[in-house]
Design a protein around this motif. Structure first.
Motif, PDB file in Angstrom:
ATOM      1  N   TRP A 269       0.891  -1.212  -0.122  1.00 49.91           N
ATOM      2  CA  TRP A 269       0.019  -0.091   0.073  1.00 49.91           C
ATOM      3  C   TRP A 269       0.773   1.269   0.118  1.00 49.91           C
ATOM      4  O   TRP A 269       0.285   2.348  -0.199  1.00 49.91           O
ATOM      5  CB  TRP A 269      -0.954   0.143   0.971  1.00 49.91           C
ATOM      6  CG  TRP A 269      -2.051  -0.835   1.267  1.00 49.91           C
ATOM      7  CD1 TRP A 269      -2.263  -2.111   1.923  1.00 49.91           C
ATOM      8  CD2 TRP A 269      -3.098  -1.279   0.176  1.00 49.91           C
ATOM      9  NE1 TRP A 269      -3.310  -2.728   1.583  1.00 49.91           N
ATOM     10  CE2 TRP A 269      -3.865  -2.302   0.487  1.00 49.91           C
ATOM     11  CE3 TRP A 269      -3.553  -0.211  -1.089  1.00 49.91           C
ATOM     12  CZ2 TRP A 269      -5.073  -2.557  -0.216  1.00 49.91           C
ATOM     13  CZ3 TRP A 269      -4.637  -0.691  -1.700  1.00 49.91           C
ATOM     14  CH2 TRP A 269      -5.405  -1.730  -1.193  1.00 49.91           C
ATOM     15  N   ASN A 273      -1.726   1.619  -3.840  1.00 48.92           N
ATOM     16  CA  ASN A 273      -2.025   0.145  -4.158  1.00 48.92           C
ATOM     17  C   ASN A 273      -1.489  -0.753  -3.444  1.00 48.92           C
ATOM     18  O   ASN A 273      -0.350  -0.464  -2.943  1.00 48.92           O
ATOM     19  CB  ASN A 273      -1.961  -0.197  -5.775  1.00 48.92           C
ATOM     20  CG  ASN A 273      -2.702   0.617  -6.412  1.00 48.92           C
ATOM     21  OD1 ASN A 273      -4.045   0.666  -6.902  1.00 48.92           O
ATOM     22  ND2 ASN A 273      -2.326   1.745  -7.386  1.00 48.92           N
ATOM     23  N   TYR A 274      -1.941  -2.125  -3.382  1.00 50.01           N
ATOM     24  CA  TYR A 274      -1.184  -3.009  -2.621  1.00 50.01           C
ATOM     25  C   TYR A 274       0.253  -3.425  -2.961  1.00 50.01           C
ATOM     26  O   TYR A 274       1.350  -3.375  -2.454  1.00 50.01           O
ATOM     27  CB  TYR A 274      -1.887  -4.400  -2.737  1.00 50.01           C
ATOM     28  CG  TYR A 274      -1.746  -5.311  -1.415  1.00 50.01           C
ATOM     29  CD1 TYR A 274      -2.889  -5.242  -0.597  1.00 50.01           C
ATOM     30  CD2 TYR A 274      -0.593  -6.041  -1.310  1.00 50.01           C
ATOM     31  CE1 TYR A 274      -2.731  -6.090   0.645  1.00 50.01           C
ATOM     32  CE2 TYR A 274      -0.549  -6.907  -0.288  1.00 50.01           C
ATOM     33  CZ  TYR A 274      -1.545  -6.676   0.691  1.00 50.01           C
ATOM     34  OH  TYR A 274      -1.290  -7.615   1.912  1.00 50.01           O
ATOM     35  N   TYR A 346      -3.547  -4.874   7.726  1.00 48.19           N
ATOM     36  CA  TYR A 346      -4.082  -4.011   6.834  1.00 48.19           C
ATOM     37  C   TYR A 346      -5.187  -4.220   6.037  1.00 48.19           C
ATOM     38  O   TYR A 346      -5.815  -3.216   5.742  1.00 48.19           O
ATOM     39  CB  TYR A 346      -2.811  -4.454   5.661  1.00 48.19           C
ATOM     40  CG  TYR A 346      -1.180  -4.154   5.827  1.00 48.19           C
ATOM     41  CD1 TYR A 346      -1.239  -3.316   6.613  1.00 48.19           C
ATOM     42  CD2 TYR A 346      -0.358  -4.881   5.359  1.00 48.19           C
ATOM     43  CE1 TYR A 346       0.407  -2.879   6.861  1.00 48.19           C
ATOM     44  CE2 TYR A 346       0.979  -4.764   5.594  1.00 48.19           C
ATOM     45  CZ  TYR A 346       1.505  -3.589   6.476  1.00 48.19           C
ATOM     46  OH  TYR A 346       2.765  -3.447   6.450  1.00 48.19           O
ATOM     47  N   GLY A 352      -5.400   0.392   2.858  1.00 50.15           N
ATOM     48  CA  GLY A 352      -5.467   1.143   1.463  1.00 50.15           C
ATOM     49  C   GLY A 352      -6.568   2.229   1.299  1.00 50.15           C
ATOM     50  O   GLY A 352      -6.118   3.207   0.808  1.00 50.15           O
ATOM     51  N   VAL A 355      -4.684   5.207   3.192  1.00 49.23           N
ATOM     52  CA  VAL A 355      -3.589   5.732   2.174  1.00 49.23           C
ATOM     53  C   VAL A 355      -4.147   6.654   1.334  1.00 49.23           C
ATOM     54  O   VAL A 355      -3.939   7.485   0.773  1.00 49.23           O
ATOM     55  CB  VAL A 355      -2.626   4.787   1.905  1.00 49.23           C
ATOM     56  CG1 VAL A 355      -1.747   5.595   0.825  1.00 49.23           C
ATOM     57  CG2 VAL A 355      -1.878   4.012   2.898  1.00 49.23           C
ATOM     58  N   GLY A 383       0.762   8.486  -3.207  1.00 52.93           N
ATOM     59  CA  GLY A 383       0.499   7.724  -2.316  1.00 52.93           C
ATOM     60  C   GLY A 383       1.231   8.458  -0.854  1.00 52.93           C
ATOM     61  O   GLY A 383       1.438   9.735  -0.786  1.00 52.93           O
ATOM     62  N   LEU A 435       2.200   4.093   7.734  1.00 55.52           N
ATOM     63  CA  LEU A 435       0.881   4.218   6.738  1.00 55.52           C
ATOM     64  C   LEU A 435      -0.112   4.611   7.745  1.00 55.52           C
ATOM     65  O   LEU A 435      -1.218   5.087   7.284  1.00 55.52           O
ATOM     66  CB  LEU A 435       0.498   2.832   6.374  1.00 55.52           C
ATOM     67  CG  LEU A 435       1.688   2.254   5.158  1.00 55.52           C
ATOM     68  CD1 LEU A 435       1.168   0.913   4.666  1.00 55.52           C
ATOM     69  CD2 LEU A 435       1.702   3.065   4.046  1.00 55.52           C
TER      70      LEU A 435
END
Length: 469
Positions: A269, A273-274, A346, A352, A355, A383, A435
């Motif tokens: 993330w 994106n992952y 997560y 996600g 973020v 991100g 994050l």
């Protein structure tokens, strides 16, 4: 060498100076200046032994994704310690944490992957992947197809093999790397690399053309693989130009050259994106991940390979009688258990989505606050990864003379203002916070960094160091 004042003979700083050999440190200067001794952490903040508080703008080393006090990860480690504190993966031995983690990674891969090999760091994982590439080509009867392409300013670790992949001078100088067979193509940094009047698309095409010329010059039957980070981290948080990776991959497929994607920084993330591969439209043959895999609470890394790669490895290991590679701690049950819990967190936190909310705030605030600052040439990122590059001359994009030590000065000023930062290539101030950071934490972090930048500007002007904005 005895520690100088103000370190007391029995202080942690003095004992550090007497006994510790530090990575990425001027070892001689360290004998005089000593360390910042970190005592404890909570959320996105850490405290030193004097009680001074800092916001950690790079999550340690791009890695403490869930901050510095996640109790679930502590308990996951403790529970596994009590159940099975160690077992190995050699000679077909296994255990549930390794099995479960491999299954979770395969399920989360950006495109179909076949198997997962575990190591203990990004460096070890990349080194393992190098050996797999060589092993595969021997299995396929291509003993000459062994050369590996990295990129200038790319970073893939510091073992002998992974340091050879890395394209940074400080990681090569006096270490006698890169080894023969490792070559480096151009850095895809539009800000510094574009020709006058060249568009991003044209620059991306030129990067692909240069890669093809390199492969042809070396001989396609000698080039085995190319390594790439989706976003180049330690090289300065360099985002490639639009369309770069599809153009690069077209060249690699043309000459049957594998693409190994280093997701050590970009995975889980960080880019929104992952995987960074999803953000940058990449289709890897092999992937390497580490760092946020366990939020770096314990060391663990992984290499994911597609079925084509696995079938070649399996065939050769059967011929030889064993796959003669691995580490005592490959798939260690305790780090694996912590990594499993990390991936669950997560998912449960919908990190996600978080973020997706705070990442744009970081990017917009960096640009609003700093794009017009007299020291800032480029603000870049996506991100929760970004960089602010300092330049001496804005119109020409010229960086400061290294002798001015602008990066180390900014690091010290940021620490004085309560932020731990990382300044890398071309005096690029990097951002990769945990994050879990909030918008309020981002604002406070940027307030402190803004003060440090202003303080640095005053210093440079007093010393009559030219700044052309």
């Amino acid at each position: 060498m005895a520690p100088p004042p103000p370190f007391g003979a029995n202080s942690a700083a003095a004992r550090d100076i007497a006994n510790v050999l530090h990575p990425y440190t001027d070892l001689e200067a360290h004998q005089q200046t000593g360390p910042v001794v970190i005592s404890h952490g909570k959320g996105v903040r850490v405290w030193d032994e004097t009680g001074k508080e800092y916001i950690e703008s790079v999550a340690g080393l791009w890695c403490a994704a869930l901050g510095f006090d996640n109790e679930r990860l502590v308990q996951a480690a403790a529970n596994q310690m009590r159940k099975l504190p160690f077992y190995h993966a050699f000679t077909a031995k296994s255990h549930e944490p390794m099995i479960d983690l491999a299954e979770m990674l395969i399920a989360r891969a950006p495109l179909p992957m076949s198997k997962v090999f575990f190591a203990n760091s990004g460096s070890e994982a990349n080194d393992s992947a190098i050996k797999m590439v060589w092993y595969l080509n021997n299995a396929l009867g291509r003993p000459n197809k062994k050369k590996i392409i990295g990129r200038l300013k790319g970073y893939h670790g510091i073992t002998i093999g992974s340091a050879s992949l890395t394209g940074l001078a400080a990681n090569h100088r006096s270490f006698d790397v890169p080894l023969p067979g490792f070559i480096h193509t151009m850095t895809p940094h539009f800000y510094h690399g574009a020709l006058p009047g060249e568009s991003e698309d044209d620059f991306a095409s030129r990067c692909a053309d240069e890669l093809e010329k390199m492969i042809l010059a070396e001989g396609p039957d000698t080039v085995a693989a190319m390594w790439a980070e989706p976003i180049m981290g330690a090289g300065g948080v360099i985002l490639p130009p639009r369309g770069y990776f599809p153009k690069i991959q077209a060249v690699l497929r043309k000459y049957d050259v594998l693409l190994v994607v280093d997701e050590v920084i970009c995975g889980f993330w960080r880019t929104g994106n992952y995987w960074g591969s999803q953000t940058l439209d990449i289709q890897p043959d092999m992937m390497v991940c580490a760092k946020a895999l366990s939020s770096s609470y314990l060391p663990i890394s992984a290499v994911m390979v597609n079925d084509r790669v696995f079938q070649a490895l399996a065939k050769e290991s059967h011929t030889i009688g064993t796959f003669g590679h691995g580490f005592t701690y490959s798939g260690h049950p305790v780090p694996a258990a912590v990594a499993i819990e990390t991936l669950k967190i997560y998912d449960e936190m919908e990190i996600g989505a978080h973020v997706g909310s705070v990442g744009p705030h970081l990017q917009s605030e960096l640009r609003r606050r700093f794009a017009d600052h007299p020291l800032v040439g480029e603000v870049r990122g996506t991100g929760l990864i970004a960089a602010v590059e300092l330049v001496a001359e804005k119109p020409s994009h010229k960086n400061f003379d290294p002798k001015a030590k602008v990066g180390s000065r900014l690091t010290a000023l940021c620490e004085a203002n309560g932020v731990i930062v990382r300044v890398v290539a071309n005096d690029s101030l990097c951002f990769s916070p945990p994050l879990v950071i909030s918008k309020a934490d981002i604002d406070e972090m940027l307030n402190r960094i803004g003060q440090a930048l202003d303080d640095l500007t005053v210093q440079l002007r007093r010393e009559q160091i030219a700044i052309i904005s």
